[in-house]
Design an enzyme around this catalytic site. Structure first.
Site, short mmCIF file in Angstrom:
data_model
loop_
_atom_site.label_atom_id
_atom_site.label_comp_id
_atom_site.label_asym_id
_atom_site.label_seq_id
_atom_site.Cartn_x
_atom_site.Cartn_y
_atom_site.Cartn_z
N LYS A 263 0.84 -1.20 0.00
CA LYS A 263 0.00 0.00 0.00
C LYS A 263 0.87 1.25 0.00
O LYS A 263 0.65 2.19 -0.75
CB LYS A 263 -0.92 0.00 1.24
CG LYS A 263 -2.04 -1.02 1.11
CD LYS A 263 -2.75 -1.30 2.42
CE LYS A 263 -3.72 -2.47 2.26
NZ LYS A 263 -4.31 -2.94 3.49
N GLN B 198 -4.17 -1.44 9.69
CA GLN B 198 -4.10 -2.79 9.12
C GLN B 198 -4.67 -3.83 10.11
O GLN B 198 -4.26 -3.88 11.27
CB GLN B 198 -2.63 -3.13 8.78
CG GLN B 198 -2.46 -4.44 8.05
CD GLN B 198 -3.10 -4.44 6.67
OE1 GLN B 198 -2.98 -3.50 5.90
NE2 GLN B 198 -3.80 -5.52 6.35
N ASP C 28 -10.82 2.95 4.03
CA ASP C 28 -11.16 1.52 3.91
C ASP C 28 -12.68 1.35 3.87
O ASP C 28 -13.18 0.28 3.55
CB ASP C 28 -10.62 0.76 5.14
CG ASP C 28 -9.45 -0.14 4.78
OD1 ASP C 28 -9.29 -0.44 3.59
OD2 ASP C 28 -8.71 -0.54 5.71
#
Ligand SMILES: NC(=O)c1ccc[n+]([C@@H]2O[C@H](COP(=O)([O-])OP(=O)(O)OC[C@H]3O[C@@H](n4cnc5c(N)ncnc54)[C@H](OP(=O)(O)O)[C@@H]3O)[C@@H](O)[C@H]2O)c1
Length: 296
Positions: free
Chosen positions: A54, A98, A121
């Site tokens: 990412k 994460q 997200d």
């Protein structure tokens, strides 16, 4: 004739080039740079590699990118404080924590602490709710990647019978909800299967578009697919290692059988996976524009 391959890796490259041009324009015309912070707690090797990918993509696109690594024994309170400070940081437009987090940290509490406007997200209940009512600010990345892949490949979604195998909060439920909405790239009739579904094959064989996110290697066999269907294989399952230690990955669809029956199919790897990170970048660019009141 074997199915057409829906190569997400190539489509993702195309979208990244578009995003890079957009980032350059934002810098030149508005003096702003999209900022993404990725918070990793602990040293889970898979998480480390996802976070690295990412950050590399963010860097490649010219973002202000911060990788914030915290030790495995970081307290929940410290993590919440950290998120609070990034919520206030004007240089940061997207915050990604994460998952999974160490067991002593309540994941839901952490996801709730992220400013929904920076939740790239799209896991915050506010963003989940907005998707549900058909007014999303941000779309969750894997489902957004699947929809984009379908649209860019010219797949007719409106009126199509779609079967989704899997009902997780990150893939199955949101992609079902997205394709069900009124509007472009949607208007499908959607069925969702799970482990309590009586006859999964009955539903998969009816599907013009079959999306499989079960997490079971090669679960969908050729005889579960309607001839000519578009098959999206979301699964990433490690089934072993090569002699030189590389991971051997299989999707949730038995590719060799499916490719002879489907009209189009995503390969694993190189299908849905590369789209996911790209959609995260797209959300971050959008967040930057919203924060700076820049119209599309
Ligand atoms: N490429 C990417 O970017 C990406 C992103 C996310 C996930 N993935 C991959 O996609 C797969 C799914 O991920 P996930 O997070 O959605 O998984 P998950 O949370 O484990 O959910 C799996 C879903 O599949 C259902 N299921 C499992 N076995 C089934 C069976 N035999 N028949 C019918 N339904 C079955 C489960 O039903 P129940 O609810 O009844 O248990 C559950 O709803 C994994 O391989 C994951 O690695 C890939």
């Amino acid at each position: 004739m074997p199915a057409k391959l829906l190569k997400g890796a190539e489509v993702a490259k195309e979208i990244r080039a578009e995003l890079k041009a957009e980032v350059e324009k934002l810098k030149a015309e508005h003096g702003v740079v999209p900022g993404l912070v990725t918070i990793l707690v602990g040293e889970n090797p898979a998480s480390q590699s996802y976070v690295r990918a990412k950050q590399n993509t963010a860097h490649e696109l010219g973002f202000h990118s911060v990788q914030d690594n915290q030790p495995a024994d970081t307290s929940e309170e410290k993590l919440l404080d950290l998120i609070s400070s990034y919520n206030k940081d004007p240089q940061v437009h997207g915050i990604l924590v994460q998952l999974p987090l160490p067991r002593h940290i309540n994941e839901n509490k952490v996801l709730l602490a992220i400013d929904p406007g920076k939740d790239v997200d799209a896991f915050h209940p506010v963003n989940v709710g907005k998707l549900m009512i058909g007014e999303p600010d941000y779309l969750p990345c894997t489902p957004a990647g699947i929809q984009e892949l379908l649209v860019r490949s010219g797949t007719e979604i409106s009126g199509a019978e779609v079967t989704v195998v899997g009902r997780s909060n990150i893939v199955g439920k949101p992609i079902a909800m997205m394709l069900l909405q009124k509007g472009k790239g949607a208007n499908a009739t959607v069925t969702v299967c799970h482990t309590r579904t009586k006859d999964v094959k009955f539903h998969t064989r009816r599907a013009d578009i079959l999306i499989v996110a079960a997490g079971v290697a090669e679960y969908v066999k050729g005889d579960m697919i309607k001839p000519g269907a578009v098959v999206i294989d979301v699964g990433v399952n490690e089934v072993g290692k090569t002699a030189d230690g590389k991971r051997i990955l299989k999707g949730d669809v038995a590719f060799d059988e499916a490719v002879e029956i489907a009209g189009a199919i995503t390969p694993v790897p190189g299908g849905v996976g590369p789209m996911t990170i790209t959609m995260l970048m797209k959300n971050t660019v959008r967040a930057c524009k919203v924060h700076n009141r820049i119209k599309d």
